[in-house]
Design an enzyme around this catalytic site. Structure first.
Site, PDB file in Angstrom:
ATOM      1  N   ASN A 175       4.375   7.503   2.401  1.00 41.60           N
ATOM      2  CA  ASN A 175       4.808   6.338   1.631  1.00 41.60           C
ATOM      3  C   ASN A 175       4.927   6.728   0.167  1.00 41.60           C
ATOM      4  O   ASN A 175       3.943   7.131  -0.442  1.00 41.60           O
ATOM      5  CB  ASN A 175       3.805   5.195   1.783  1.00 41.60           C
ATOM      6  N   GLY A 214     -10.790   4.449  -1.664  1.00 37.18           N
ATOM      7  CA  GLY A 214     -12.096   5.094  -1.721  1.00 37.18           C
ATOM      8  C   GLY A 214     -12.416   5.940  -0.507  1.00 37.18           C
ATOM      9  O   GLY A 214     -11.728   5.884   0.508  1.00 37.18           O
ATOM     10  N   CYS A 261      -7.702  -3.855   6.659  1.00 38.13           N
ATOM     11  CA  CYS A 261      -7.953  -2.563   6.027  1.00 38.13           C
ATOM     12  C   CYS A 261      -8.787  -2.809   4.778  1.00 38.13           C
ATOM     13  O   CYS A 261      -8.378  -3.537   3.875  1.00 38.13           O
ATOM     14  CB  CYS A 261      -6.612  -1.915   5.678  1.00 38.13           C
ATOM     15  N   CYS A 287      -1.688  10.886  -2.378  1.00 37.03           N
ATOM     16  CA  CYS A 287      -2.251   9.531  -2.332  1.00 37.03           C
ATOM     17  C   CYS A 287      -2.271   8.921  -3.712  1.00 37.03           C
ATOM     18  O   CYS A 287      -2.791   9.506  -4.664  1.00 37.03           O
ATOM     19  CB  CYS A 287      -3.670   9.583  -1.768  1.00 37.03           C
ATOM     20  N   CYS A 313     -11.129   6.295  -6.492  1.00 35.32           N
ATOM     21  CA  CYS A 313     -11.559   7.318  -5.541  1.00 35.32           C
ATOM     22  C   CYS A 313     -11.822   8.608  -6.302  1.00 35.32           C
ATOM     23  O   CYS A 313     -11.130   8.906  -7.274  1.00 35.32           O
ATOM     24  CB  CYS A 313     -10.453   7.535  -4.503  1.00 35.32           C
ATOM     25  N   CYS A 356      -0.151   2.662   3.476  1.00 38.39           N
ATOM     26  CA  CYS A 356      -1.145   3.725   3.276  1.00 38.39           C
ATOM     27  C   CYS A 356      -0.855   4.483   1.996  1.00 38.39           C
ATOM     28  O   CYS A 356       0.263   4.923   1.760  1.00 38.39           O
ATOM     29  CB  CYS A 356      -1.098   4.752   4.396  1.00 38.39           C
ATOM     30  N   LEU A 416      -6.460  14.569   8.317  1.00 38.15           N
ATOM     31  CA  LEU A 416      -6.328  16.026   8.432  1.00 38.15           C
ATOM     32  C   LEU A 416      -5.186  16.556   7.554  1.00 38.15           C
ATOM     33  O   LEU A 416      -5.402  17.329   6.642  1.00 38.15           O
ATOM     34  CB  LEU A 416      -6.123  16.402   9.901  1.00 38.15           C
ATOM     35  N   GLU A 437      -8.368  -3.602  -3.442  1.00 36.83           N
ATOM     36  CA  GLU A 437      -7.428  -4.274  -2.560  1.00 36.83           C
ATOM     37  C   GLU A 437      -7.865  -4.214  -1.106  1.00 36.83           C
ATOM     38  O   GLU A 437      -8.515  -3.266  -0.674  1.00 36.83           O
ATOM     39  CB  GLU A 437      -6.038  -3.633  -2.717  1.00 36.83           C
ATOM     40  N   CYS A 476      -6.487  13.666  -3.431  1.00 39.26           N
ATOM     41  CA  CYS A 476      -5.481  14.085  -2.460  1.00 39.26           C
ATOM     42  C   CYS A 476      -4.111  13.901  -3.113  1.00 39.26           C
ATOM     43  O   CYS A 476      -3.821  12.852  -3.692  1.00 39.26           O
ATOM     44  CB  CYS A 476      -5.597  13.260  -1.187  1.00 39.26           C
TER      45      CYS A 476
HETATM   46  N1  SAH Z   1     -10.697   8.426   1.888  1.00 38.13           N
HETATM   47  C1  SAH Z   1     -10.553   8.075   3.280  1.00 38.13           C
HETATM   48  C2  SAH Z   1     -10.105   6.655   3.455  1.00 38.13           C
HETATM   49  C3  SAH Z   1      -8.677   6.380   2.990  1.00 38.13           C
HETATM   50  S1  SAH Z   1      -7.699   6.159   4.403  1.00 38.13           S
HETATM   51  C4  SAH Z   1      -9.613   9.057   3.949  1.00 38.13           C
HETATM   52  O1  SAH Z   1      -9.039   9.870   3.239  1.00 38.13           O
HETATM   53  O2  SAH Z   1      -9.502   9.059   5.161  1.00 38.13           O
HETATM   54  C5  SAH Z   1      -6.097   6.155   3.781  1.00 38.13           C
HETATM   55  C6  SAH Z   1      -5.192   6.965   4.667  1.00 38.13           C
HETATM   56  O3  SAH Z   1      -3.861   6.940   4.148  1.00 38.13           O
HETATM   57  C7  SAH Z   1      -5.615   8.425   4.692  1.00 38.13           C
HETATM   58  O4  SAH Z   1      -5.344   8.989   5.930  1.00 38.13           O
HETATM   59  C8  SAH Z   1      -4.686   8.985   3.650  1.00 38.13           C
HETATM   60  O5  SAH Z   1      -4.611  10.376   3.750  1.00 38.13           O
HETATM   61  C9  SAH Z   1      -3.414   8.257   3.943  1.00 38.13           C
HETATM   62  N2  SAH Z   1      -2.475   8.304   2.823  1.00 38.13           N
HETATM   63  C10 SAH Z   1      -2.769   8.444   1.514  1.00 38.13           C
HETATM   64  N3  SAH Z   1      -1.643   8.427   0.769  1.00 38.13           N
HETATM   65  C11 SAH Z   1      -0.623   8.263   1.600  1.00 38.13           C
HETATM   66  C12 SAH Z   1       0.783   8.127   1.405  1.00 38.13           C
HETATM   67  N4  SAH Z   1       1.321   8.165   0.207  1.00 38.13           N
HETATM   68  N5  SAH Z   1       1.553   7.955   2.508  1.00 38.13           N
HETATM   69  C13 SAH Z   1       0.982   7.882   3.724  1.00 38.13           C
HETATM   70  N6  SAH Z   1      -0.333   7.984   3.965  1.00 38.13           N
HETATM   71  C14 SAH Z   1      -1.137   8.175   2.913  1.00 38.13           C
END
Ligand code: SAH
Length: 372
Positions: free
Chosen positions: A315, A184, A122, A136, A129, A358, A239, A109, A133
């Site tokens: 989210n 990813g 984006c 996510c 991935c 996100c 972070l 996507e 995390c």
């Molecule tokens: N793998 C890379 C690129 C993904 S960026 C990274 O981790 O930075 C996607 C962003 O959205 C990251 O900061 C991730 O931590 C954040 N994210 C993931 N799940 C989320 C959620 N459920 N709600 C809000 N932010 C989220």
């Protein structure tokens, strides 16, 4: 909330072009090599590059500075492709999401997030991935494969097609910025991401400057200096926690590359010196990482790094083990970070109604795959 969704590319349309070489995503050197094979000199690369990446043409017959005969010769051997579009959805807030299908049936996507006078696209770097995390949604999907340079560049080109934003020189435009924040981990697909971003930054083509490109990583520390040297784009760090115990749990890559090492890499990242700040992303998880003490520790950790802190309200997704922090807790957290001298915007969730926010980029691709 109402959204619009339409089915665009029939899946079969992709197949006919199978044995042609796709020019999209090749480096200049690679394009020179495939052109040399049919006896074409270097200046043809410059010409074709301009048509593909400045004008956005997808058909050699539109390359009016090239003689008909040569147009036909090129078309016999090469193609200028885009990812297929399974669905395109537009949120009530204007966010647009494309579910793309690639020739091997894999899906990913891309999302456009419009602002008043600009907007970021984006982009995904992988299908699925390998990171897991905890908050996510993409992380719960099995890693399927890396995207190729052409598939990465193609996402931005497709967005420009969708908004009619060719040629590259047009102003004003809605697609001004690129964030590598889709599905990813871009630093686990390093070579392809570098090649793709070099094509995107090329001044005779798409020409998006490195200052308008942000690469986000969960913290693949050894690759960070290389990003600075190879690309010099803006850096964002996911972070999300201020101590290793918690970060090990919610961003497991931390077990390999702990917070101290990650922040050391940020301290020497070149853009941090040029008063271009590093963005720290921090997802607000209720009762997990959102206390005033966490905020104070965050400020202590990043001291000395030119930085901004992007607070992302969590989210939700079906079955997620977390809840979003309360508005009051987010505001109090932001206030502490702000008083310490760091800009700390709270990111407004965009496109939640189409699961484009996100961390939500998974459901649609899984659902669509099952349907197909
Ligand atoms: N793998 C890379 C690129 C993904 S960026 C990274 O981790 O930075 C996607 C962003 O959205 C990251 O900061 C991730 O931590 C954040 N994210 C993931 N799940 C989320 C959620 N459920 N709600 C809000 N932010 C989220």
């Amino acid at each position: 909330m109402s959204t619009t969704a339409k089915k665009l590319t029939p899946d079969a349309a992709i197949d006919e072009k199978d044995d042609l070489i796709d020019l999209v995503g090749l480096s200049r050197a690679e394009m020179e090599a495939v052109f040399a094979e049919i006896g074409l000199p270097k200046f043809r690369v410059k010409q074709v590059w301009h048509w593909i990446y400045h004008h956005g043409v997808q058909d050699f017959s539109e390359m009016t500075t090239i003689a008909r005969g040569l147009q036909a010769e090129l078309a016999e051997r090469f193609t200028i492709s885009r990812p297929g579009i399974a669905t395109e959805q537009t949120s009530t807030d204007g966010t647009r999401k494309w579910l793309m299908n690639f020739p091997d049936g894999k899906m990913a996507e891309a999302v456009h997030i419009p602002e008043f006078d600009r907007g970021a696209v984006c982009i995904s770097s992988q299908v699925g991935c390998t990171l897991t995390c905890k908050f996510c949604h993409t992380g719960t999907q099995r890693m399927v494969r890396n995207l190729t340079p052409g598939e990465i560049v193609g996402q931005f080109m497709l967005a420009r097609d969708s908004y009619g934003e060719w040629p590259s020189a047009m102003e004003p435009r809605l697609l001004t910025n690129i964030v590598m924040m889709g599905m990813g981990e871009p630093l686990y697909n390093y070579d392809n991401v570098v090649q793709a971003l070099r094509v995107i930054m090329d001044e005779e083509g798409i020409n998006v400057s490195r200052r308008r490109i942000t690469l986000s990583t969960a913290g693949v520390v050894p690759m960070i200096p290389q990003v600075g040297a190879d690309l010099g784009v803006q850096l964002a760090i996911s972070l999300h926690a201020v101590n290793d115990d918690l970060r090990n749990e919610i961003v497991p890559i931390n077990k390999k590359y702990p917070i101290a090492d990650l922040l050391d890499a940020c301290r020497v990242y070149p853009t941090a010196k040029n008063s271009r700040r590093i963005t720290f992303e921090y997802v607000m998880l209720k009762g997990v990482n959102d206390t005033p003490a966490d905020a104070r520790e965050l400020v202590r950790l990043i001291r000395g790094i030119p930085a901004k802190v992007n607070l992302i309200p969590f989210n939700p997704w079906p079955g997620a083990p977390y809840e979003c922090s309360t508005d009051d807790d987010i505001a109090a957290f932001a206030d502490i970070v702000n008083r310490a001298g760091y800009s700390s915007p709270v990111r407004t969730p965009r496109g939640r109604d189409i699961l484009a926010a996100c961390g939500q980029l998974k459901t649609a691709s899984e659902r669509e795959r099952k349907r197909v």
